[in-house]
Each structure stands twice: as structure tokens, then as C-alpha cells.
Design an enzyme around this catalytic site. Sequence first.
Site, PDB file in Angstrom:
ATOM      1  N   GLU A 190      31.659 -18.951 -25.516  1.00 14.26           N
ATOM      2  CA  GLU A 190      31.777 -19.849 -24.370  1.00 14.26           C
ATOM      3  C   GLU A 190      32.120 -19.037 -23.127  1.00 14.26           C
ATOM      4  O   GLU A 190      33.086 -18.281 -23.120  1.00 14.26           O
ATOM      5  CB  GLU A 190      32.879 -20.888 -24.610  1.00 14.26           C
ATOM      6  N   ARG A 217      29.868 -15.250 -31.843  1.00 15.70           N
ATOM      7  CA  ARG A 217      31.047 -15.237 -32.708  1.00 15.70           C
ATOM      8  C   ARG A 217      30.818 -16.207 -33.853  1.00 15.70           C
ATOM      9  O   ARG A 217      30.043 -17.161 -33.737  1.00 15.70           O
ATOM     10  CB  ARG A 217      32.305 -15.625 -31.935  1.00 15.70           C
ATOM     11  N   ASP A 275      31.868 -32.582 -35.004  1.00 12.73           N
ATOM     12  CA  ASP A 275      32.466 -31.255 -35.148  1.00 12.73           C
ATOM     13  C   ASP A 275      32.681 -30.980 -36.643  1.00 12.73           C
ATOM     14  O   ASP A 275      31.744 -31.033 -37.411  1.00 12.73           O
ATOM     15  CB  ASP A 275      33.766 -31.198 -34.330  1.00 12.73           C
TER      16      ASP A 275
END
Length: 299
Positions: A121, A101, A204
Site C-alpha cells: 500500500e 508482500r 476480508d
Amino acid sequence: MASVKVECVVKESALIGEGPVWEESEQTLMFVDIAGQKIHRWSPSTNQIQSLETGGTVGFVVPRRSGGYVAGVGRSIVAVDWSTQMMTSLVAVDEDRTNNRLNDGKVDPIGRLLAGTMGKEEQPAVVQRQQGSLFSVNSDLSVTKHLSQLDISNGMDWSLDQKTFFYIDSLSLTVDAFDYDKNSGEIGNRRVVYRMEKGEGLPDGMTVDSDGCLWVACYNGGRVIKIDPVTGVRLQTVSLPVTKTTSCCFGGPDYSDLYVTSACLGLDQSGRRQQPLAGSTFRVTGLSVKGQPSNAFSG
């Protein structure tokens, strides 16, 4: 020093709040909920939130020069018309990797979109490693693959002179830099700018301020850190009342507010009790720095 203040401004509890972008024309904050499959638009002046369901995981949303937005849904780059709530697929990436994705995406200074993929995930904490790639999408919607065998493609931005591309592959626990040719979009000469320290979690989402410093949200670290990319030194740490801080951007009328998104997916019941604001979006004021307007996609 002005005193730094952290306040919760959007209590919409996102599973994985991500990708905040300040929209200058509307004075609104756009962000996504990846696992919640929604794009959110929040107005600080009215405190109203509008949402669009995407029907698939959504990694990012960015403004589009021709109007509306472009988002990464599943493995597709889609055009979003907010007024009609319609989405139209523009181009797909990673077509041979059905279990991937799109994750983070950002637009470079000339309007080219960079976006990365990752393995889906199986559980919140378990990512299939080295499944992802980093792509750029040009204004003619042609797609170029720059990097492969990535774990979690994240946090992108550019130096003020546009000659350096900053990039994060989260599980490597580093913030990296590449030489960037804005005309061709080519990247090269990868090097490490900053290595995460114990307790800082995973790097992140990221944004660059008007001084050229990096602000990196630390997933599982409950903080945003400010880094000087020239010296590789951490200059400041802003603590948040949630551990899963995911991304950040500057916004507000003069770009002096830092907005920080967060996630609650993967917290157990006791974790949720200890962090009732997990998944909320926060505003940090008093940082005495400003950010820059976001770039819009030219395609």
C-alpha cells in the site's frame, strides 16, 4: 436463539490486526499485526499477551507440525521458534516483485500452505492493483503459483468434504469457490459464491464452521457475515463496534467462540475518537455454532 454477545478481549491496538488462529495445544489465540510487524499470542485463561517482532510486514502465522510456527514475513515464508524468538527463512515467493508482500495464508487439510501476495500500500487505502499472486507451499518447500493478477489475496478455507476451496480477492467484492484436488493441490472452475451488498464493505478474512457455512469479516463494514456457500444466501450478520473488521476464526475449548481481529490504520483522529476499540480483537459468543481446529503446516 441464544443471545449473541460481542466483547473486546485484546485491547492491544493493532495497526492491522489479522489472521487469527486458535492453537489447540496451548489454548491460545495467535494473530498478527501486519503493519505493526508483530506476531501476538494471547491466552484467554491468563489474559496475557506475548509478542514477537518480525522486522517486516507479517501477513499470517500458522502452526507447524514439527513444532513452532510458520509466518509470511515480507515475501518470505519463515519458521518461527517461539521459545528462542528466532525466525529462519524457508522459502521466498514473488522474487521478481520487490514491491509485493505476503498477505493472508492458511493450511489445507493435508498440511499444504496456501498464501497470497499483494502490492504494498502506498497509503492505507491505495493498493497497487493486479500485482498479487496465490501460491501453495508443499511439505518439501516447493512452491506452485495458482493465480496471478490478484489485487488483495484474502480469506481462504475449505469445504467440509475438502473438495471446494473458498477464496477472496477483496477488491472484486466477491467470495469465490474453486474445485480443489487435495492430493495435487490444483484448483479450477472458479465461480462466485457471494457478492457483497452495499454497506458490507470489502470481504476480508474468512473461516468455515462445522456446518460448512462461511464467516466473512467485512473490512470497512464493521461486521462479520455468515453465508451458506451452497445457496449463496447471507444467513446472519454480527455487528462490531469498529468498522475495519479484518478476519475471524473459531476458538475456545469447544470452538464455539468466534474471534475477530480489526485495524485502526487509516482512521483519522475523529475516526479514532469514535472507535476507541479500533485495532482490538473481539470475542463473539452465543452464535450456537462451532468451528473446527486449524491445520498445521507439514513442511
